[in-house]
Scaffold this motif. Structure first.
Motif, short mmCIF file in Angstrom:
data_model
loop_
_atom_site.label_atom_id
_atom_site.label_comp_id
_atom_site.label_asym_id
_atom_site.label_seq_id
_atom_site.Cartn_x
_atom_site.Cartn_y
_atom_site.Cartn_z
N ASN A 162 0.83 -1.21 0.00
CA ASN A 162 0.00 0.00 0.00
C ASN A 162 0.86 1.25 0.00
OD1 ASN A 162 -2.22 1.66 0.16
ND2 ASN A 162 -2.40 1.52 2.37
N GLU A 163 1.89 1.26 0.82
CA GLU A 163 2.78 2.41 0.88
C GLU A 163 3.48 2.65 -0.45
OE1 GLU A 163 5.41 1.49 4.05
OE2 GLU A 163 3.93 1.87 5.64
N GLN A 164 3.68 1.57 -1.19
CA GLN A 164 4.36 1.69 -2.49
C GLN A 164 3.39 1.84 -3.66
OE1 GLN A 164 6.68 -1.91 -2.63
NE2 GLN A 164 8.41 -0.92 -1.62
N LYS A 165 2.11 1.98 -3.34
CA LYS A 165 1.08 2.08 -4.39
C LYS A 165 1.07 0.85 -5.27
CE LYS A 165 0.06 6.21 -2.96
NZ LYS A 165 -1.18 6.39 -2.13
N ARG A 166 1.21 -0.31 -4.66
CA ARG A 166 1.18 -1.57 -5.40
C ARG A 166 0.15 -2.51 -4.77
NH1 ARG A 166 6.48 -4.10 -4.57
NH2 ARG A 166 6.26 -5.25 -6.52
N GLU A 167 -0.97 -1.93 -4.36
CA GLU A 167 -1.96 -2.71 -3.63
C GLU A 167 -2.55 -3.85 -4.44
OE1 GLU A 167 -4.03 1.05 -2.98
OE2 GLU A 167 -4.40 0.34 -0.96
N SER A 168 -2.57 -3.71 -5.75
CA SER A 168 -3.18 -4.74 -6.59
C SER A 168 -2.50 -6.09 -6.41
CB SER A 168 -3.14 -4.33 -8.06
OG SER A 168 -1.81 -4.22 -8.51
N LEU A 169 -1.21 -6.06 -6.04
CA LEU A 169 -0.50 -7.32 -5.87
C LEU A 169 -1.06 -8.12 -4.70
CD1 LEU A 169 3.23 -6.28 -6.51
CD2 LEU A 169 1.56 -7.26 -8.11
N THR A 170 -1.52 -7.42 -3.66
CA THR A 170 -2.09 -8.12 -2.51
C THR A 170 -3.29 -8.95 -2.94
OG1 THR A 170 -1.43 -6.32 -1.03
CG2 THR A 170 -3.08 -7.86 -0.21
N ILE A 171 -4.18 -8.34 -3.72
CA ILE A 171 -5.39 -9.06 -4.12
C ILE A 171 -5.06 -10.17 -5.12
CG2 ILE A 171 -6.00 -7.46 -5.97
CD1 ILE A 171 -8.41 -9.34 -3.64
N LEU A 172 -4.00 -9.99 -5.93
CA LEU A 172 -3.60 -11.06 -6.85
C LEU A 172 -3.04 -12.26 -6.07
CD1 LEU A 172 -1.90 -9.16 -9.83
CD2 LEU A 172 -4.14 -10.29 -9.80
N ILE A 173 -2.23 -11.99 -5.06
CA ILE A 173 -1.69 -13.08 -4.23
C ILE A 173 -2.83 -13.83 -3.57
CG2 ILE A 173 -0.30 -13.63 -2.20
CD1 ILE A 173 1.38 -11.09 -2.85
N LEU A 174 -3.75 -13.06 -3.02
CA LEU A 174 -4.89 -13.66 -2.34
C LEU A 174 -5.75 -14.47 -3.31
CD1 LEU A 174 -6.98 -11.85 0.32
CD2 LEU A 174 -8.11 -13.15 -1.47
N THR A 175 -5.98 -13.91 -4.50
CA THR A 175 -6.81 -14.60 -5.50
C THR A 175 -6.15 -15.90 -5.95
OG1 THR A 175 -7.71 -12.49 -6.28
CG2 THR A 175 -7.93 -14.38 -7.75
N GLY A 176 -4.85 -15.86 -6.19
CA GLY A 176 -4.14 -17.08 -6.61
C GLY A 176 -4.25 -18.18 -5.57
N GLY A 177 -4.08 -17.83 -4.31
CA GLY A 177 -4.19 -18.81 -3.23
C GLY A 177 -5.59 -19.37 -3.10
N TRP A 178 -6.56 -18.47 -3.26
CA TRP A 178 -7.97 -18.89 -3.16
C TRP A 178 -8.34 -19.84 -4.29
CZ3 TRP A 178 -12.18 -17.91 -6.43
CH2 TRP A 178 -13.43 -18.27 -5.90
N VAL A 179 -7.95 -19.51 -5.51
CA VAL A 179 -8.27 -20.36 -6.66
C VAL A 179 -7.63 -21.75 -6.49
CG1 VAL A 179 -7.85 -20.72 -9.14
CG2 VAL A 179 -8.63 -18.49 -8.31
#
Length: 301
Positions: free
Chosen positions: A170-187
């Protein structure tokens, strides 16, 4: 079925560690494109992200469920760790960090030491490439692996570490990576559940598949913010097709009174909400097919 509020395993084995010069160097290389493209996007509140993290059932628990019904371990069900070098964009690396993290936890629960080592190396490589390798250290990995029977403590620790990673991104303005990591694990967790259910046809597995309706809706809420970023549109479209199937699943919820207990000297509040899952065989089959298709795209990206 008791509703689960313990969240994502990112990385069964993530922990706070030392920041290495190598990871910092890689971080500078990989961060710039993400930061530049996300700076102009709407900001997602930390409360929303935290709520979603807490509402998504943990792959660790899913793995325990699969092992608990007596399903045999089969490494061919997991993503090939040798494919790690194929993932050379932040998008593919983040998604497959989630995938490999789930596979790592799965192999660990079955005490497959060589596979654990292989997936550990794959997770570490992707984490370093994404500039979050500082949240990863081998010493803590070994400690967690040796105490994997303490699921609640493990889940608490991994959730805390995912929140630290989210704050870092979030501090680095790269928040989208968090949701991608989470989505990959969930799938990956859902894929493994459907795969085992095809042979076992187990009610608990069917319920676990059905209750993912809630998690999918939460994931889509955040992913939609990034729909203009490269590759996101395809992923969102696929997940929306999956959501259409899930629209036929019914979840009846009975709100229970929260209770508290002491865990390792800390007071923990447990949600006693109970959900009843109503899902038809045809819907389970459709979800199984669609999740396999989405997962194949992720691991081949």
């Amino acid at each position: 079925m008791k509703r689960l509020y313990l969240s994502f395993s990112l990385v069964l084995m993530l922990a706070c560690g030392a920041n290495t010069p190598e990871s910092n160097t890689q971080q500078v290389v990989n961060n710039a494109p993400d930061a530049a493209s996300e700076a102009a996007l709407p900001q997602i509140s930390d409360d929303l992200v935290a709520n979603i993290m807490q509402s998504i059932p943990s792959p660790i628990e899913t793995s325990f469920l699969i092992k608990g019904i007596g399903a045999p371990y089969n490494v061919s069900n997991l993503n090939d760790h040798n494919l790690v070098t194929n993932y050379n964009t932040n998008y593919s690396q983040a998604l497959n960090l989630g995938v490999y993290s789930t596979d790592l936890g799965f192999a660990n629960l079955y005490d497959k030491n060589q596979d654990v080592l292989n997936y550990l190396n794959a997770v570490k490589k992707l984490a370093d490439n994404l500039g979050i390798g500082q949240y990863f250290d081998y010493k803590t990995i070994k400690e967690l692996a040796s105490s994997s029977g303490n699921v609640e403590q493990l889940l608490q620790l991994t959730q805390q570490n995912l929140e630290k990673i989210h704050n870092h991104l979030n501090e680095q303005k790269r928040e989208s990576l968090t949701i991608l990591i989470l989505t990959g694990g969930w799938v990956e967790a859902l894929y493994l559940t459907t795969l085992v259910n095809q042979k076992a046809n187990n009610k608990e597995l069917r319920d676990r598949i059905g209750e993912q309706k809630i998690a999918l809706e939460q994931i889509l809420t955040i992913l939609d913010v990034y729909k203009t970023k490269p590759n996101f549109a395809t992923l969102i479209a696929d997940l929306k097709e999956l959501n259409k199937i899930y629209s036929k699943v019914q979840i009846k919820t009975t709100v229970g009174k929260p209770t508290q207990k002491v865990v390792n000297g800390e007071i923990i509040t447990e949600d006693n909400t109970v959900s009843t899952i109503i899902i038809q065989d045809a819907d389970v089959q459709a979800i199984t097919s669609m999740v396999k298709s989405i997962r194949n795209k992720i691991i081949k990206s």
